[in-house]
Design an enzyme around this catalytic site. Structure first.
Site: not given
Ligand code: NAP
Length: 327
Positions: A8, A10, A35, A125, A152, A155-156, A231, A238
């Site tokens: 993902g 993060v 996947r 964040c 925001q 990419s959040g 957003r 952000h």
């Molecule tokens: P993302 O890009 O959508 O990535 C999600 C990740 O979770 C991927 O590695 C995905 O793997 C994995 N995943 C999903 N379903 C799964 C399952 N059933 N089993 C195992 N792994 C699974 O999301 P992200 O933005 O990185 O965010 C991840 C977390 O960080 C969330 O809780 C979000 O709220 C938090 N967060 C994000 C940000 C930000 O700026 N993006 C900031 C602070 C906090 P696959 O590729 O295999 O689907």
């Protein structure tokens, strides 16, 4: 060490931070959904293949960085802790649990010691970036209330948010129709005053996180917060416009001085030279930037300021790796 959600937005940044900060990793295990099994990512000159997350993934893991959403953290976090790993969780699943410390290393590092459940939570964040600017001012003047509006980045919302903005820009410039999927309205060339779902009081969950998490991190149960999270069609970083009210008289020069020698935050504030932080300034960077510091014209003992930070990095991956460094 293991990263859950390694594919993902993060998770990928966590791997980069571990390498860039030369974190003493013995073996790095990359975990994601079925996947992604077999996808490979570089780490210190080697390629590591992604494995499927299961309850048995954590044997021999000292620290597990979770970043795969709240439901995955709730299901697999306790298994990782039971296997002896300290879990550093990036989701909102455990943040308000009284037995789970909520830590920003520059602000409350002491809270990370001996977590009772073996789980430490990374704050929201927008909250992290806002508090990076507010904590030094709290030490100087005594923080009482925050009124804030956030700007925001897409990419959040992870990889899907970036895709949605890209696809809409392409469709609009080509004159083609499209249907918003990730956001409730068109995000390209627009702004949307909704981040996360609405709660009963008219605020969104994201807006309430600033109140609840801010109180917990700063140890200020009476802190008042009112926030509007928006957003914007920015890829990364952000920005937050903050009005902060204090118990003691404020002074702009003293406010600027409060940031001297503070790790992780720098003042960029010379409007006459058009010097103020913008999201592109912090993208891919560790430090948050604060500017537009001025005395609020309405409230007593209040300052206005503008803070910007990379929410994938300081708002998520970097903060988690810094917590691991505390351990
Ligand atoms: P993302 O890009 O959508 O990535 C999600 C990740 O979770 C991927 O590695 C995905 O793997 C994995 N995943 C999903 N379903 C799964 C399952 N059933 N089993 C195992 N792994 C699974 O999301 P992200 O933005 O990185 O965010 C991840 C977390 O960080 C969330 O809780 C979000 O709220 C938090 N967060 C994000 C940000 C930000 O700026 N993006 C900031 C602070 C906090 P696959 O590729 O295999 O689907």
């Amino acid at each position: 060490m293991a990263i859950v959600g390694a594919t993902g937005a993060v998770g990928e940044e966590m791997r980069l931070c571990l390498e860039q900060r030369n974190f003493p990793v013995g073996k790095l295990t990359l975990l994601a959904s079925a996947r992604s099994v077999g996808k490979r990512f570089p780490f210190r000159g080697e390629e590591i293949a992604v494995e499927e997350l299961t309850h048995d993934s954590f044997a021999g893991v000292d620290i597990a960085l979770f970043s795969a959403g709240g439901s995955i953290s709730l299901e697999f976090g306790p298994s990782a802790a039971a296997a002896g790993a300290v879990v550093i969780d990036n989701s909102s699943a455990f943040r308000m649990d009284a037995d789970v410390p909520l830590v920003v290393p520059e602000i409350n590092p002491q809270a990370a010691k001996n977590p009772p459940r073996g789980i430490i939570a990374n704050p929201n964040c927008t909250t992290i970036i806002s508090l990076m600017a507010l904590a030094p001012l709290h030490a100087a003047f005594g923080l009482e209330a925050i009124i804030a509006s956030s700007y925001q980045a897409v990419s959040g919302s992870g990889a899907q948010g970036i895709r949605e903005l890209e696809e809409q820009v392409k469709a609009i410039t080509a004159g083609l129709p499209f249907t918003p999927k990730v956001y409730p309205r068109q995000i390209a060339f627009n702004v949307i005053p909704q981040v996360d779902v609405f709660t009963d009081n008219g605020y969104t969950k994201e807006e309430m996180k600033m109140l609840y998490e801010g109180r917990k991190i700063l140890g200020l149960p009476g802190l008042k917060v009112s926030c509007t999270c928006v957003r914007v069609p920015v890829y990364r970083s952000h920005s937050i416009a903050i009005t902060a009210q204090f118990s003691r008289p404020v002074d702009v020069a003293a406010a600027r001085a409060a940031y001297a020698d503070q790790p992780g935050i720098q003042v960029v504030d010379d409007p006459a030279e058009r010097l103020f932080p913008v999201p592109l300034d912090t993208t891919g960077k560790d430090a948050c930037l604060v500017g537009r510091i001025r005395r609020n014209l309405v409230l007593d003992n209040a300052l206005d300021l503008w803070v910007v930070g990379d929410q994938v990095r300081k708002g998520a991956a970097l903060n988690a790796v810094q917590i691991a460094e505390l351990l």
